[in-house]
Design a protein around this motif. Structure first.
Motif, PDB file in Angstrom:
ATOM      1  N   ALA A 119       0.839  -1.214   0.000  1.00 33.70           N
ATOM      2  CA  ALA A 119       0.000   0.000   0.000  1.00 33.70           C
ATOM      3  C   ALA A 119       0.869   1.257   0.000  1.00 33.70           C
ATOM      4  CB  ALA A 119      -0.921  -0.016   1.221  1.00 33.70           C
ATOM      5  N   GLY A 120       1.979   1.271   0.791  1.00 31.28           N
ATOM      6  CA  GLY A 120       2.897   2.417   0.811  1.00 31.28           C
ATOM      7  C   GLY A 120       3.561   2.627  -0.537  1.00 31.28           C
ATOM      8  N   THR A 121       3.937   1.539  -1.217  1.00 28.26           N
ATOM      9  CA  THR A 121       4.558   1.650  -2.539  1.00 28.26           C
ATOM     10  C   THR A 121       3.590   2.233  -3.566  1.00 28.26           C
ATOM     11  OG1 THR A 121       5.965  -0.274  -2.039  1.00 28.26           O
ATOM     12  CG2 THR A 121       5.699   0.329  -4.363  1.00 28.26           C
ATOM     13  N   PHE A 122       2.307   1.799  -3.504  1.00 25.32           N
ATOM     14  CA  PHE A 122       1.293   2.344  -4.416  1.00 25.32           C
ATOM     15  C   PHE A 122       1.140   3.857  -4.193  1.00 25.32           C
ATOM     16  CE2 PHE A 122      -0.953  -1.952  -5.003  1.00 25.32           C
ATOM     17  CZ  PHE A 122      -0.354  -2.153  -6.234  1.00 25.32           C
ATOM     18  N   TYR A 123       1.105   4.248  -2.948  1.00 23.30           N
ATOM     19  CA  TYR A 123       0.984   5.683  -2.658  1.00 23.30           C
ATOM     20  C   TYR A 123       2.217   6.430  -3.167  1.00 23.30           C
ATOM     21  CZ  TYR A 123      -3.235   5.320   0.263  1.00 23.30           C
ATOM     22  OH  TYR A 123      -4.527   5.146   0.702  1.00 23.30           O
ATOM     23  N   ASN A 124       3.405   5.863  -3.010  1.00 26.74           N
ATOM     24  CA  ASN A 124       4.623   6.524  -3.495  1.00 26.74           C
ATOM     25  C   ASN A 124       4.578   6.736  -5.008  1.00 26.74           C
ATOM     26  OD1 ASN A 124       5.672   6.584  -0.900  1.00 26.74           O
ATOM     27  ND2 ASN A 124       6.896   4.699  -1.169  1.00 26.74           N
ATOM     28  N   ARG A 125       4.076   5.737  -5.711  1.00 28.57           N
ATOM     29  CA  ARG A 125       3.998   5.823  -7.164  1.00 28.57           C
ATOM     30  C   ARG A 125       2.970   6.897  -7.585  1.00 28.57           C
ATOM     31  NH1 ARG A 125       6.210   1.634 -10.179  1.00 28.57           N
ATOM     32  NH2 ARG A 125       4.666   1.978 -11.841  1.00 28.57           N
ATOM     33  N   MET A 126       1.809   6.883  -6.941  1.00 31.20           N
ATOM     34  CA  MET A 126       0.784   7.895  -7.286  1.00 31.20           C
ATOM     35  C   MET A 126       1.266   9.295  -6.937  1.00 31.20           C
ATOM     36  SD  MET A 126      -2.959   6.202  -6.596  1.00 31.20           S
ATOM     37  CE  MET A 126      -2.644   5.746  -4.878  1.00 31.20           C
ATOM     38  N   ASN A 127       1.959   9.427  -5.795  1.00 26.55           N
ATOM     39  CA  ASN A 127       2.467  10.741  -5.399  1.00 26.55           C
ATOM     40  C   ASN A 127       3.569  11.217  -6.358  1.00 26.55           C
ATOM     41  OD1 ASN A 127       0.746  10.834  -3.196  1.00 26.55           O
ATOM     42  ND2 ASN A 127       2.279   9.927  -1.780  1.00 26.55           N
ATOM     43  N   ALA A 128       4.247  10.303  -6.992  1.00 29.68           N
ATOM     44  CA  ALA A 128       5.298  10.649  -7.953  1.00 29.68           C
ATOM     45  C   ALA A 128       4.746  10.805  -9.365  1.00 29.68           C
ATOM     46  CB  ALA A 128       6.390   9.586  -7.928  1.00 29.68           C
ATOM     47  N   GLY A 129       3.418  10.658  -9.553  1.00 30.28           N
ATOM     48  CA  GLY A 129       2.791  10.798 -10.848  1.00 30.28           C
ATOM     49  C   GLY A 129       2.910   9.556 -11.702  1.00 30.28           C
ATOM     50  N   MET A 130       3.228   8.452 -11.099  1.00 29.62           N
ATOM     51  CA  MET A 130       3.356   7.199 -11.836  1.00 29.62           C
ATOM     52  C   MET A 130       2.047   6.419 -11.807  1.00 29.62           C
ATOM     53  SD  MET A 130       7.057   6.093 -10.207  1.00 29.62           S
ATOM     54  CE  MET A 130       7.163   4.556 -11.110  1.00 29.62           C
ATOM     55  N   THR A 131       1.902   5.533 -12.735  1.00 26.84           N
ATOM     56  CA  THR A 131       0.747   4.615 -12.699  1.00 26.84           C
ATOM     57  C   THR A 131       1.015   3.504 -11.685  1.00 26.84           C
ATOM     58  OG1 THR A 131       1.639   3.223 -14.468  1.00 26.84           O
ATOM     59  CG2 THR A 131       0.239   5.094 -15.131  1.00 26.84           C
ATOM     60  N   LEU A 132      -0.071   2.849 -11.289  1.00 33.41           N
ATOM     61  CA  LEU A 132       0.082   1.761 -10.308  1.00 33.41           C
ATOM     62  C   LEU A 132       0.767   0.546 -10.944  1.00 33.41           C
ATOM     63  CD1 LEU A 132      -3.323   1.931  -8.403  1.00 33.41           C
ATOM     64  CD2 LEU A 132      -1.125   2.915  -7.761  1.00 33.41           C
ATOM     65  N   GLY A 133       0.596   0.331 -12.247  1.00 35.47           N
ATOM     66  CA  GLY A 133       1.318  -0.746 -12.947  1.00 35.47           C
ATOM     67  C   GLY A 133       0.992  -2.126 -12.412  1.00 35.47           C
ATOM     68  N   SER A 134      -0.270  -2.413 -12.147  1.00 35.47           N
ATOM     69  CA  SER A 134      -0.669  -3.721 -11.608  1.00 35.47           C
ATOM     70  C   SER A 134      -1.170  -4.629 -12.721  1.00 35.47           C
ATOM     71  CB  SER A 134      -1.766  -3.543 -10.548  1.00 35.47           C
ATOM     72  OG  SER A 134      -2.245  -4.791 -10.134  1.00 35.47           O
ATOM     73  N   ASN A 135      -0.668  -5.856 -12.720  1.00 35.90           N
ATOM     74  CA  ASN A 135      -1.143  -6.859 -13.674  1.00 35.90           C
ATOM     75  C   ASN A 135      -2.565  -7.325 -13.365  1.00 35.90           C
ATOM     76  OD1 ASN A 135       1.438  -6.618 -14.619  1.00 35.90           O
ATOM     77  ND2 ASN A 135       2.037  -8.750 -14.165  1.00 35.90           N
ATOM     78  N   LEU A 136      -2.958  -7.224 -12.097  1.00 32.81           N
ATOM     79  CA  LEU A 136      -4.261  -7.765 -11.654  1.00 32.81           C
ATOM     80  C   LEU A 136      -5.421  -7.079 -12.369  1.00 32.81           C
ATOM     81  CD1 LEU A 136      -3.525  -7.963  -7.828  1.00 32.81           C
ATOM     82  CD2 LEU A 136      -3.475  -9.836  -9.479  1.00 32.81           C
ATOM     83  N   SER A 137      -5.319  -5.781 -12.510  1.00 30.38           N
ATOM     84  CA  SER A 137      -6.435  -5.051 -13.131  1.00 30.38           C
ATOM     85  C   SER A 137      -6.617  -5.449 -14.593  1.00 30.38           C
ATOM     86  CB  SER A 137      -6.206  -3.528 -13.033  1.00 30.38           C
ATOM     87  OG  SER A 137      -4.997  -3.166 -13.685  1.00 30.38           O
ATOM     88  N   ILE A 138      -5.476  -5.727 -15.293  1.00 31.69           N
ATOM     89  CA  ILE A 138      -5.594  -6.149 -16.696  1.00 31.69           C
ATOM     90  C   ILE A 138      -6.219  -7.552 -16.774  1.00 31.69           C
ATOM     91  CG2 ILE A 138      -4.269  -6.739 -18.771  1.00 31.69           C
ATOM     92  CD1 ILE A 138      -2.326  -4.536 -18.049  1.00 31.69           C
ATOM     93  N   LEU A 139      -5.810  -8.483 -15.869  1.00 27.81           N
ATOM     94  CA  LEU A 139      -6.408  -9.830 -15.830  1.00 27.81           C
ATOM     95  C   LEU A 139      -7.909  -9.736 -15.545  1.00 27.81           C
ATOM     96  CD1 LEU A 139      -3.670 -11.804 -13.852  1.00 27.81           C
ATOM     97  CD2 LEU A 139      -4.235 -12.029 -16.283  1.00 27.81           C
ATOM     98  N   TYR A 140      -8.272  -8.792 -14.682  1.00 26.86           N
ATOM     99  CA  TYR A 140      -9.704  -8.626 -14.371  1.00 26.86           C
ATOM    100  C   TYR A 140     -10.459  -8.153 -15.607  1.00 26.86           C
ATOM    101  CZ  TYR A 140     -13.992  -6.807 -12.271  1.00 26.86           C
ATOM    102  OH  TYR A 140     -15.319  -6.551 -11.979  1.00 26.86           O
ATOM    103  N   ALA A 141      -9.862  -7.199 -16.330  1.00 26.71           N
ATOM    104  CA  ALA A 141     -10.507  -6.676 -17.542  1.00 26.71           C
ATOM    105  C   ALA A 141     -10.669  -7.774 -18.583  1.00 26.71           C
ATOM    106  CB  ALA A 141      -9.691  -5.517 -18.106  1.00 26.71           C
ATOM    107  N   GLY A 145      -4.138   6.786 -11.287  1.00 28.28           N
ATOM    108  CA  GLY A 145      -5.169   6.748 -10.254  1.00 28.28           C
ATOM    109  C   GLY A 145      -5.472   5.342  -9.769  1.00 28.28           C
ATOM    110  N   PHE A 146      -6.593   5.227  -9.069  1.00 23.58           N
ATOM    111  CA  PHE A 146      -6.991   3.975  -8.409  1.00 23.58           C
ATOM    112  C   PHE A 146      -7.714   3.008  -9.351  1.00 23.58           C
ATOM    113  CE2 PHE A 146      -6.765   7.235  -5.128  1.00 23.58           C
ATOM    114  CZ  PHE A 146      -6.081   6.590  -4.108  1.00 23.58           C
ATOM    115  N   GLY A 147      -8.109   3.484 -10.496  1.00 23.70           N
ATOM    116  CA  GLY A 147      -8.898   2.661 -11.381  1.00 23.70           C
ATOM    117  C   GLY A 147     -10.377   2.953 -11.201  1.00 23.70           C
ATOM    118  N   PRO A 148     -11.221   2.400 -12.074  1.00 24.78           N
ATOM    119  CA  PRO A 148     -12.657   2.709 -12.006  1.00 24.78           C
ATOM    120  C   PRO A 148     -13.354   2.124 -10.791  1.00 24.78           C
ATOM    121  CG  PRO A 148     -12.244   1.037 -13.654  1.00 24.78           C
ATOM    122  CD  PRO A 148     -10.904   1.487 -13.179  1.00 24.78           C
ATOM    123  N   GLY A 149     -12.834   1.069 -10.212  1.00 30.69           N
ATOM    124  CA  GLY A 149     -13.477   0.457  -9.050  1.00 30.69           C
ATOM    125  C   GLY A 149     -12.731  -0.801  -8.609  1.00 30.69           C
TER     126      GLY A 149
END
Length: 550
Positions: free
Chosen positions: A437-459, A490-494
């Motif tokens: 969770a801290g790493t995700f916040y660091n990436r968003m605070n730095a203007g980076m995407t979350l870069g998670s494979n899980l969201s693509i598998l879900y899609a 961002g966090f994604g649509p949901g």
């Protein structure tokens, strides 16, 4: 010369007279021991004959008869010595008979019997004498026979003493053997009683701990009054046919330190173990009776809606394999997408659904992530709609203490659930969850995407499905989808799944670190963090690519 008168006696009259005298003498013989010589009468003579000579009885000095003294040994009670007549006494009896015979014969010889008796008379007198001698001899034999024998076959004093000692030793040995046998029998009986009691007690307790009927999941509403002791609760449960034995329940709960039982109404079934029942009693019941449950539905942490739709069809509370509920997967998916039902839920739980994505926002399912993972009971009156609402109500209950915290962090419930859903899949323990969770916040605070494979598998509809390591590593990061967190910030649509409370807490209280990257070992699931891209690439090669190729 024989007198005339004497010759005139007929032989018949003389014979009768002699017989009469014999009878009189026989009667006197019965009264006296020795024959009286006066009983013998001569036949009457004429006056011219000489007067009758009186025969004075001769006194016979008999040797004094001494009673024999016997020294009988103390014989064993079970032994009897044979009676043997004394030979000395027999010899004395013989001498006594000889003396008596001599006296009688001498008396007869001393009598002066006139020669005028005929042969028949003499014969009769001889028979009389012989009869008297025979009777005396018989009397003497009786006396000897009734006297105890002086001489017996009994052993000497030394022999009898030794026999006595032997008998005593035998008796002692017999007593010792008998006592030993009795003690052995008592010991065996005690061992059998103790062993049987222990075995019975063991089986009794073992049987009492087991469920009353492991196949009967039909629950009953049981009321536990306030202030009830474990003994009283056990009696209630036994009376309601929930457990086998109330006494076993009482001692079992004391042994396991179950003590803080609460009053209320409980839905309990005969297939529940004592530990399950005791745990429920410590959790507390309801103020009013609740309909007994027919089964349970288990929703694991990290399940998607499509996975939950399959879970609601399985009765997880039954011991039967593949036991089903009255609900179908199609009815579940239809209800969670029904706008009317969703509007009803939004109105019922306004804080939970305050940031719910709209249907045209690119969201796949509006209620994804809003059904809390837990175990749910269903009753005879339960419907698919009521089951889904119970899951939504549970999510609202769990988040209620954190609504203010979410608002203070300028976050929405949808954002928190979206990030918590990713954390749920990326980490395996609380420390990793907070670091992810801290790493995700660091990436968003730095203007980076979350870069998670899980969201693509879900899609792609693959999240929650069984996929290979190669498919997980080689995802399409250029997929055109709002869930592509490689191209969308961002966090994604949901949410992409239903996160646990631990993941929600990790999002609300993340670890403070300097990490911007992380990767999980594809074989162990352990998460490795990195601060730079070079470190991340090295970790990906080591923990993902190398293990996939091998």
């Amino acid at each position: 010369m024989v007198d005339k008168e004497t010759t005139e006696f007929s032989r018949g009259s003389f014979k009768e007279k002699i017989l009469r005298q014999l009878e009189e003498n026989a009667a006197k013989q019965a009264e006296t021991k020795f024959p009286d010589p006066e009983d013998f009468e001569r036949p009457s003579r004429s006056d011219s004959e000489e007067p009758e000579r009186k025969i004075e009885p001769r006194k016979v000095d008999l040797e004094p008869f001494k009673l024999p003294v016997f020294d009988f040994p103390a014989a064993d009670e079970n032994e009897e010595e044979p009676f043997v007549e004394n030979e000395n006494l027999s010899e004395e009896g013989d001498s006594l008979r000889q003396n008596l015979d001599g006296v009688v014969s001498e008396e007869i010889q001393n009598q002066d019997i006139p020669p005028q008796f005929s042969r028949s008379e003499s014969k009769v007198q001889d028979e009389k004498i012989e009869q008297e001698q025979f009777s005396e001899k018989k009397e003497s034999e009786k006396m000897v026979k009734h006297q105890p024998s002086r001489r017996t076959n009994s052993p000497s004093k030394k022999t009898s003493s030794s026999k006595k000692n032997k008998n005593k030793n035998k008796n002692k040995k017999k007593k010792k053997v008998t006592a030993g046998k009795i003690i052995a029998v008592i010991v065996v009986l005690l061992v059998l009683v103790v062993g049987g009691t222990g075995w019975y007690g063991y089986n009794f307790v073992k049987s009492g701990i087991q469920p009353l009927d492991s196949k009967n999941a039909t629950a009953k509403s049981i009321n536990i009054p306030a202030g009830s002791s474990s003994k009283q609760i056990g009696e209630i449960l036994q009376r309601q046919s929930i457990i086998k034995n109330g006494m076993v329940f009482q001692y079992y709960t004391k042994f396991k330190n179950y003590s803080e039982f609460k009053s209320g109404y409980y839905n309990l079934a005969p297939n529940m173990s004592l530990s399950t029942i005791a745990s429920k009693l410590e959790e507390g019941g309801t103020e009013k009776p609740v309909a007994p449950t027919l089964g349970k539905i288990l929703v694991p942490e990290g399940y998607t809606l499509t996975q939950i739709a399959k879970a609601v069809t399985v009765n997880s509370g039954s011991n039967e394999k593949n036991a089903k509920t009255p609900f179908s997967e199609a009815d579940f998916m239809k209800t969670v997408q029904d706008p009317t039902f969703i509007a009803k839920m939004v109105k019922a739980y306004p804080k939970l659904f305050a940031s719910l994505p709209t249907k045209d926002s690119g969201i796949k399912y509006q209620l994804e992530g809003y059904l809390f993972p837990a175990t749910y009971d269903y009753t005879k009156s339960s419907t698919v709609e009521s089951v889904i609402e119970n899951m939504i109500q549970a999510a609202n209950t769990q988040l209620t203490p954190y609504y203010d915290t979410i608002a203070q962090k300028n976050l929405t419930v949808n954002e928190v659930l979206s990030l918590a859903a990713l954390v749920e899949k990326e980490a395996n323990n609380d420390d990793d969850r907070r670091n992810v969770a801290g790493t995700f916040y660091n990436r968003m605070n730095a203007g980076m995407t979350l870069g998670s494979n899980l969201s693509i598998l879900y899609a792609e509809g693959k999240l929650g499905e069984k996929t290979s390591l190669s498919e997980d590593a080689n995802i399409d990061t250029n997929l055109d989808s709002p869930y592509n967190l490689y191209t969308n910030t961002g966090f994604g649509p949901g949410p992409v799944d239903s996160p646990s409370l631990s993941s929600i807490k990790a999002v609300l209280d993340p670890a403070q670190n300097d990490y911007f990257y992380f990767v999980a070992d594809v074989t162990t699931g352990k998460v490795y963090f990195a601060k730079t891209l070079d470190e991340q690439n090295a970790n990906v090669q080591k923990y993902v690519n190398d293990k996939i190729s091998s």
